[in-house]
Design a protein around this motif. Structure first.
Motif, PDB file in Angstrom:
ATOM      1  N   THR A  24       0.825  -1.204   0.000  1.00  0.00           N
ATOM      2  CA  THR A  24       0.000   0.000   0.000  1.00  0.00           C
ATOM      3  C   THR A  24       0.865   1.262   0.000  1.00  0.00           C
ATOM      4  N   GLU A  25       1.984   1.160   0.701  1.00  0.00           N
ATOM      5  CA  GLU A  25       2.905   2.293   0.707  1.00  0.00           C
ATOM      6  C   GLU A  25       3.408   2.600  -0.695  1.00  0.00           C
ATOM      7  N   LEU A  26       3.757   1.548  -1.416  1.00  0.00           N
ATOM      8  CA  LEU A  26       4.268   1.734  -2.772  1.00  0.00           C
ATOM      9  C   LEU A  26       3.175   2.261  -3.693  1.00  0.00           C
ATOM     10  N   LYS A  27       1.957   1.880  -3.390  1.00  0.00           N
ATOM     11  CA  LYS A  27       0.838   2.363  -4.187  1.00  0.00           C
ATOM     12  C   LYS A  27       0.687   3.882  -4.028  1.00  0.00           C
ATOM     13  N   LEU A  28       0.807   4.328  -2.791  1.00  0.00           N
ATOM     14  CA  LEU A  28       0.710   5.766  -2.546  1.00  0.00           C
ATOM     15  C   LEU A  28       1.896   6.496  -3.186  1.00  0.00           C
ATOM     16  N   LEU A  29       3.041   5.867  -3.098  1.00  0.00           N
ATOM     17  CA  LEU A  29       4.239   6.424  -3.720  1.00  0.00           C
ATOM     18  C   LEU A  29       4.017   6.632  -5.219  1.00  0.00           C
ATOM     19  N   ALA A  30       3.440   5.629  -5.863  1.00  0.00           N
ATOM     20  CA  ALA A  30       3.149   5.719  -7.297  1.00  0.00           C
ATOM     21  C   ALA A  30       2.162   6.857  -7.563  1.00  0.00           C
ATOM     22  N   THR A  60       2.071  14.580   8.229  1.00  0.00           N
ATOM     23  CA  THR A  60       2.438  13.167   8.171  1.00  0.00           C
ATOM     24  C   THR A  60       1.296  12.373   7.547  1.00  0.00           C
ATOM     25  N   VAL A  61       1.664  11.316   6.841  1.00  0.00           N
ATOM     26  CA  VAL A  61       0.659  10.468   6.208  1.00  0.00           C
ATOM     27  C   VAL A  61       0.908   9.015   6.608  1.00  0.00           C
ATOM     28  N   PHE A  62      -0.131   8.391   7.130  1.00  0.00           N
ATOM     29  CA  PHE A  62      -0.069   6.970   7.448  1.00  0.00           C
ATOM     30  C   PHE A  62      -1.025   6.231   6.529  1.00  0.00           C
ATOM     31  N   VAL A  63      -0.552   5.132   5.973  1.00  0.00           N
ATOM     32  CA  VAL A  63      -1.464   4.255   5.253  1.00  0.00           C
ATOM     33  C   VAL A  63      -1.724   3.073   6.173  1.00  0.00           C
ATOM     34  N   ASP A  64      -2.950   2.974   6.665  1.00  0.00           N
ATOM     35  CA  ASP A  64      -3.267   1.949   7.643  1.00  0.00           C
ATOM     36  C   ASP A  64      -3.870   0.722   6.987  1.00  0.00           C
ATOM     37  N   GLY A  65      -3.216  -0.403   7.189  1.00  0.00           N
ATOM     38  CA  GLY A  65      -3.752  -1.674   6.698  1.00  0.00           C
ATOM     39  C   GLY A  65      -5.065  -1.972   7.409  1.00  0.00           C
ATOM     40  N   CYS A  66      -6.072  -2.369   6.643  1.00  0.00           N
ATOM     41  CA  CYS A  66      -7.418  -2.544   7.209  1.00  0.00           C
ATOM     42  C   CYS A  66      -7.445  -3.614   8.288  1.00  0.00           C
ATOM     43  N   PHE A  67      -6.681  -4.658   8.125  1.00  0.00           N
ATOM     44  CA  PHE A  67      -6.687  -5.708   9.141  1.00  0.00           C
ATOM     45  C   PHE A  67      -5.922  -5.271  10.386  1.00  0.00           C
ATOM     46  N   HIS A  69      -4.994  -2.455  11.539  1.00  0.00           N
ATOM     47  CA  HIS A  69      -5.416  -1.270  12.270  1.00  0.00           C
ATOM     48  C   HIS A  69      -6.909  -1.299  12.590  1.00  0.00           C
ATOM     49  N   GLY A  70      -7.541  -2.434  12.316  1.00  0.00           N
ATOM     50  CA  GLY A  70      -8.925  -2.632  12.729  1.00  0.00           C
ATOM     51  C   GLY A  70      -9.914  -1.720  12.027  1.00  0.00           C
ATOM     52  N   CYS A  71      -9.814  -1.663  10.695  1.00  0.00           N
ATOM     53  CA  CYS A  71     -10.735  -0.826   9.924  1.00  0.00           C
ATOM     54  C   CYS A  71     -12.188  -1.214  10.206  1.00  0.00           C
ATOM     55  N   PRO A  72     -13.028  -0.212  10.564  1.00  0.00           N
ATOM     56  CA  PRO A  72     -14.421  -0.543  10.896  1.00  0.00           C
ATOM     57  C   PRO A  72     -15.184  -1.119   9.710  1.00  0.00           C
ATOM     58  N   LYS A  73     -14.745  -0.830   8.497  1.00  0.00           N
ATOM     59  CA  LYS A  73     -15.440  -1.345   7.317  1.00  0.00           C
ATOM     60  C   LYS A  73     -15.017  -2.757   6.947  1.00  0.00           C
ATOM     61  N   CYS A  74     -13.729  -3.017   7.030  1.00  0.00           N
ATOM     62  CA  CYS A  74     -13.207  -4.252   6.449  1.00  0.00           C
ATOM     63  C   CYS A  74     -12.802  -5.318   7.453  1.00  0.00           C
ATOM     64  N   TYR A  75     -12.578  -4.917   8.699  1.00  0.00           N
ATOM     65  CA  TYR A  75     -12.011  -5.875   9.633  1.00  0.00           C
ATOM     66  C   TYR A  75     -12.938  -7.053   9.856  1.00  0.00           C
ATOM     67  N   ARG A 112      -4.552   9.974   8.081  1.00  0.00           N
ATOM     68  CA  ARG A 112      -4.569   8.510   8.075  1.00  0.00           C
ATOM     69  C   ARG A 112      -5.458   8.036   6.938  1.00  0.00           C
ATOM     70  N   ILE A 113      -4.892   7.184   6.130  1.00  0.00           N
ATOM     71  CA  ILE A 113      -5.622   6.692   4.968  1.00  0.00           C
ATOM     72  C   ILE A 113      -5.788   5.190   5.098  1.00  0.00           C
ATOM     73  N   TRP A 114      -7.016   4.725   4.956  1.00  0.00           N
ATOM     74  CA  TRP A 114      -7.236   3.275   4.990  1.00  0.00           C
ATOM     75  C   TRP A 114      -6.783   2.665   3.677  1.00  0.00           C
ATOM     76  N   GLN A 115      -6.251   1.473   3.840  1.00  0.00           N
ATOM     77  CA  GLN A 115      -5.832   0.681   2.688  1.00  0.00           C
ATOM     78  C   GLN A 115      -6.962   0.557   1.652  1.00  0.00           C
ATOM     79  N   HIS A 116      -8.189   0.321   2.115  1.00  0.00           N
ATOM     80  CA  HIS A 116      -9.302   0.135   1.170  1.00  0.00           C
ATOM     81  C   HIS A 116      -9.629   1.434   0.435  1.00  0.00           C
ATOM     82  N   ALA A 117      -9.434   2.569   1.123  1.00  0.00           N
ATOM     83  CA  ALA A 117      -9.722   3.854   0.482  1.00  0.00           C
ATOM     84  C   ALA A 117      -8.725   4.126  -0.641  1.00  0.00           C
ATOM     85  N   LEU A 118      -7.497   3.741  -0.371  1.00  0.00           N
ATOM     86  CA  LEU A 118      -6.451   3.929  -1.376  1.00  0.00           C
ATOM     87  C   LEU A 118      -6.746   3.088  -2.612  1.00  0.00           C
TER      88      LEU A 118
END
Ligand SMILES: [Zn+2]
Length: 134
Positions: A24-30, A60-67, A69-75, A112-118
């Motif tokens: 996900t980090e590389l995705k944001l980088l791209a 600062t920007v964090f890309v939070d993995g849904c699993f 970081h306990g994403c309320p949508k995806c976890y 903070r950006i959720w992985q699924h949002a990205l």
């Protein structure tokens, strides 16, 4: 339940987490490259080691993995070792909050950006970041 001693376990977990985040980090980088967003640095030694930071604008920007970081949508709760994973999730969510507070106290803006949002709405993510760094 605990197959590793505490220190060893957190070491293992942080490595797993680190690896999970790379994609996900590389995705944001791209996306930064595509959108000609510059001025970012990776992994500055700040609280929580943000994935990206814009030192000039103090963002600062964090890309939070849904699993992790306990994403309320995806976890979804794993079927085995539930106690362990529930606690892990709670710890991670609590740490994220702590880190966010700490950074804000130091004058950093925290995105903070959720992985699924990205994955689903990269444009929205990019415009959030753009607005923060103008
Ligand atoms: Zn999610």
């Amino acid at each position: 339940m605990d197959i590793w001693p505490k220190s060893k376990r957190s070491e293992v977990m942080s490595r797993v987490r680190g690896r999970g985040n790379v994609v996900t980090e590389l995705k944001l980088l791209a996306l930064f490259r595509q959108n000609k967003i510059t001025g970012w640095r990776r992994h500055l030694p700040l609280p929580g080691r943000p994935d990206f930071a814009f030192p000039k604008q103090k963002v600062t920007v964090f890309v939070d993995g849904c699993f992790w970081h306990g994403c309320p949508k995806c976890y979804s709760r794993p079927k085995t070792n539930r106690k362990f994973w529930d606690r892990k999730r709670e710890e991670n969510v609590a740490r994220d909050k702590r880190v966010t507070r700490q950074l804000r106290r130091q004058g950093w803006k925290v995105i903070r950006i959720w992985q699924h949002a990205l994955r689903k709405s990269p444009r929205v993510c990019i415009s959030r970041i753009r607005r923060a760094i103008v």
